[in-house]
Design a protein around this motif. Structure first.
Motif, mmCIF file in Angstrom:
data_model
loop_
_atom_site.group_PDB
_atom_site.id
_atom_site.type_symbol
_atom_site.label_atom_id
_atom_site.label_comp_id
_atom_site.label_asym_id
_atom_site.label_seq_id
_atom_site.Cartn_x
_atom_site.Cartn_y
_atom_site.Cartn_z
ATOM 1 N N ASN A 69 -3.993 19.900 -6.601
ATOM 2 C CA ASN A 69 -5.503 19.319 -6.379
ATOM 3 C C ASN A 69 -5.860 18.337 -7.075
ATOM 4 N N ALA A 70 -5.258 18.368 -8.561
ATOM 5 C CA ALA A 70 -5.750 17.549 -9.510
ATOM 6 C C ALA A 70 -5.302 15.949 -9.204
ATOM 7 N N TYR A 71 -3.874 16.040 -8.766
ATOM 8 C CA TYR A 71 -3.333 14.686 -8.301
ATOM 9 C C TYR A 71 -4.201 14.379 -7.170
ATOM 10 N N LEU A 72 -4.655 15.206 -6.085
ATOM 11 C CA LEU A 72 -5.351 14.682 -4.749
ATOM 12 C C LEU A 72 -6.719 14.217 -5.526
ATOM 13 N N ALA A 73 -7.449 14.672 -6.445
ATOM 14 C CA ALA A 73 -8.781 14.238 -6.930
ATOM 15 C C ALA A 73 -8.721 13.287 -7.487
ATOM 16 N N VAL A 74 -7.701 12.905 -8.410
ATOM 17 C CA VAL A 74 -7.333 11.540 -9.156
ATOM 18 C C VAL A 74 -7.022 10.529 -7.968
ATOM 19 N N LEU A 75 -6.342 10.533 -6.862
ATOM 20 C CA LEU A 75 -6.176 9.829 -5.837
ATOM 21 C C LEU A 75 -7.527 9.452 -5.066
ATOM 22 N N THR A 80 -12.092 5.858 -4.212
ATOM 23 C CA THR A 80 -13.727 5.631 -4.277
ATOM 24 C C THR A 80 -14.148 4.470 -5.222
ATOM 25 N N PHE A 81 -13.096 4.508 -6.275
ATOM 26 C CA PHE A 81 -13.570 3.398 -7.177
ATOM 27 C C PHE A 81 -13.158 2.076 -6.890
ATOM 28 N N ARG A 82 -12.107 1.882 -6.128
ATOM 29 C CA ARG A 82 -11.606 0.681 -5.439
ATOM 30 C C ARG A 82 -13.000 0.204 -4.340
ATOM 31 N N ALA A 83 -13.523 1.176 -3.510
ATOM 32 C CA ALA A 83 -14.391 0.856 -2.762
ATOM 33 C C ALA A 83 -15.719 0.330 -3.509
ATOM 34 N N VAL A 84 -16.021 1.020 -4.256
ATOM 35 C CA VAL A 84 -17.448 0.702 -5.166
ATOM 36 C C VAL A 84 -17.192 -0.723 -5.738
ATOM 37 N N ASN A 133 2.932 -1.194 3.745
ATOM 38 C CA ASN A 133 2.084 -0.380 3.082
ATOM 39 C C ASN A 133 0.987 0.527 4.072
ATOM 40 N N LEU A 134 0.719 -0.149 5.133
ATOM 41 C CA LEU A 134 -0.400 0.653 5.930
ATOM 42 C C LEU A 134 0.858 1.910 6.755
ATOM 43 N N VAL A 135 1.945 1.440 7.036
ATOM 44 C CA VAL A 135 2.833 2.720 7.586
ATOM 45 C C VAL A 135 2.980 3.787 6.420
ATOM 46 N N MET A 136 3.126 3.374 5.267
ATOM 47 C CA MET A 136 3.345 4.319 4.150
ATOM 48 C C MET A 136 2.055 5.149 3.985
ATOM 49 N N GLY A 137 1.164 4.316 4.006
ATOM 50 C CA GLY A 137 -0.130 5.122 3.843
ATOM 51 C C GLY A 137 -0.534 6.145 4.886
ATOM 52 N N THR A 138 -0.198 5.863 6.208
ATOM 53 C CA THR A 138 -0.311 6.722 7.299
ATOM 54 C C THR A 138 0.742 7.932 7.133
ATOM 55 N N CYS A 188 -7.471 6.169 3.814
ATOM 56 C CA CYS A 188 -6.084 5.232 3.645
ATOM 57 C C CYS A 188 -6.784 3.742 4.147
ATOM 58 N N CYS A 189 -7.875 3.537 4.790
ATOM 59 C CA CYS A 189 -8.153 2.226 5.213
ATOM 60 C C CYS A 189 -9.183 1.836 3.784
ATOM 61 N N MET A 190 -9.663 2.498 2.889
ATOM 62 C CA MET A 190 -10.178 2.216 1.754
ATOM 63 C C MET A 190 -9.418 1.716 0.461
ATOM 64 N N PHE A 191 -8.043 2.528 0.611
ATOM 65 C CA PHE A 191 -7.206 2.285 -0.440
ATOM 66 C C PHE A 191 -6.046 1.248 -0.416
ATOM 67 N N ILE A 192 -5.347 1.323 0.937
ATOM 68 C CA ILE A 192 -4.574 0.453 0.955
ATOM 69 C C ILE A 192 -4.874 -1.186 1.275
ATOM 70 N N PRO A 193 -5.721 -1.514 2.075
ATOM 71 C CA PRO A 193 -6.068 -2.941 2.240
ATOM 72 C C PRO A 193 -6.328 -3.390 0.889
ATOM 73 N N PHE A 194 -6.835 -2.886 -0.035
ATOM 74 C CA PHE A 194 -7.089 -3.595 -1.569
ATOM 75 C C PHE A 194 -5.885 -3.889 -2.121
#
Length: 379
Positions: A69-75, A80-84, A133-138, A188-194
């Motif tokens: 859960n900590a791993y997923l929280a950090v992820l 969120t930080f990337r998007a902000v 990267n998009l395939v891996m994210g999916t 995934c759409c917020m993280f991978i495109p960055f």
């Protein structure tokens, strides 16, 4: 590969180097537009990220479940930080991408066929990496959502905390599960495109270094006046390259610092979870998690390292140009270029450390040390 006719990008969305990533960002209103979609993805992610950390604080689950859960929280925090950062610096990013468009068009107009060919090659590479990267994210999103199906106890894809509510009781469990199914693809759409955008920008910076090297290595084939004009052009182009890299650092340096710290924590957590899972299916899903976060980070560090090396090679190319055969005026200008090139163009992590493979190796060594410590404590 056959060369295409000279293509001129009219807008930043037309630049084929990163247009797929930019379209995703535009759809979710991270760049180029400001509408309800920005709040539809940012607000839930900010709330769910805060909820995950609160859930970890109050959790009474086994240590391996808490670490997952900590791993997923950090992820989620990283996502969120990337998007902000994108939203907060929207106009700065768009202004920079407009400059990239102009530089891209300039290279497309080059008379040197080699330059146009290399530009098409890096465009193809950037698009290929983007798709992978998009395939891996999916695949990672699917793994998150499938994990509860193979767990030996009742769990959600990722932690959540709602005061006064038992998340494992019906119908709350089903509602939370449905909400997480909806939110995961958005992340995934917020993280991978960055990542894809940064890789494309790094590839273009590498090409700028290679163009400089090619120009400098051909100085010995020119007469004095032509050599002078080429050196002046190279100095101006070198200044554009330095400004290009400095802008990337201004926009992303602290983002990379957060990700540097998060990457070590996430990798350590997943390695520990890998040795504590109870089924083969869970082990395979965890391996997908590890592959995703390692690939996302290593590809950035690899191309940042390539940029560092190629920028250093500019000075070598200038030195190999038989500069001692030039007149004094040309020699002085070339010495100025060499002096500036000896300070490599580096993508910085928190404006402190250059992002390269040496830094990645140090991070992996430290991560493995903490993993061993965590495993010994658990045993």
């Amino acid at each position: 590969m056959a060369l295409q006719a000279c293509f001129i990008a009219a807008t930043i969305e037309d630049v084929p180097l990163y247009n797929n990533s930019l379209r995703i960002m535009k759809f979710w209103s991270l760049l180029l537009r400001h509408n309800w979609r920005r709040y539809a993805n940012l607000i839930p992610y900010i709330l769910i990220t805060m909820s995950q950390f609160v859930d970890i604080y109050f959790s009474k689950e086994p240590m391996d479940a808490m670490i997952r859960n900590a791993y997923l929280a950090v992820l989620f925090f990283n996502t969120t930080f990337r998007a902000v950062v994108l939203c907060a610096n929207r106009f700065e990013f768009e202004e920079f991408l407009e400059r990239v468009r102009l530089l891209y068009n300039d290279l497309m107009k080059f008379e040197d066929i080699w330059v146009r060919k290399k530009l098409q090659e890096i465009t193809l590479a950037a698009n290929s990496i983007s798709k992978v990267n998009l395939v891996m994210g999916t695949c990672s999103v699917i793994s998150f959502l499938m994990y509860p199906l193979f767990a030996t106890t009742k769990v959600l894809p990722f932690g959540i905390y709602v005061p006064g509510v038992n998340k494992y009781e019906s119908p709350f469990y089903e509602i939370f599960f449905l909400v997480q199914i909806i939110l995961a693809p958005i992340g995934c759409c917020m993280f991978i495109p960055f990542t894809n955008l940064m890789v494309a920008l790094l590839l273009f910076a590498i090409l700028m270094c290679q163009v400089l090297q090619r120009k400098l290595r051909h100085l010995k084939d020119l007469n004095s006046q032509e050599a002078r004009e080429t050196i002046v052009w190279c100095i101006k182009y070198q200044c554009q390259l330095m400004r290009y890299v400095n802008t990337i650092n201004d926009l992303t340096s602290y983002t990379f610092l957060v990700e540097f710290l998060a990457f070590g924590a996430m990798l350590c957590a997943m390695m520990f979870t890998l040795v504590t899972v109870e089924t083969i299916s869970q082990m395979l899903l965890i391996c997908i998690y590890i592959l995703m976060i390692f690939a996302q980070s290593s590809i950035l560090y690899y191309y940042a390292n390539e940029l560092y090396d190629e920028s250093m090679n500019v000075a070598n190319a200038a030195f190999e140009s038989d500069w001692f055969n030039f007149d004094i005026s040309n020699q002085k200008m070339l010495k100025l270029l060499i002096l500036k090139a000896q300070q490599p163009s580096a993508i910085m992590v928190g404006h402190i450390y250059p992002m390269n493979l040496k830094l990645l190796q140090s991070l992996l060594n430290t991560t493995y040390t903490y993993f061993n410590l965590l495993r010994n404590v658990y045993n």
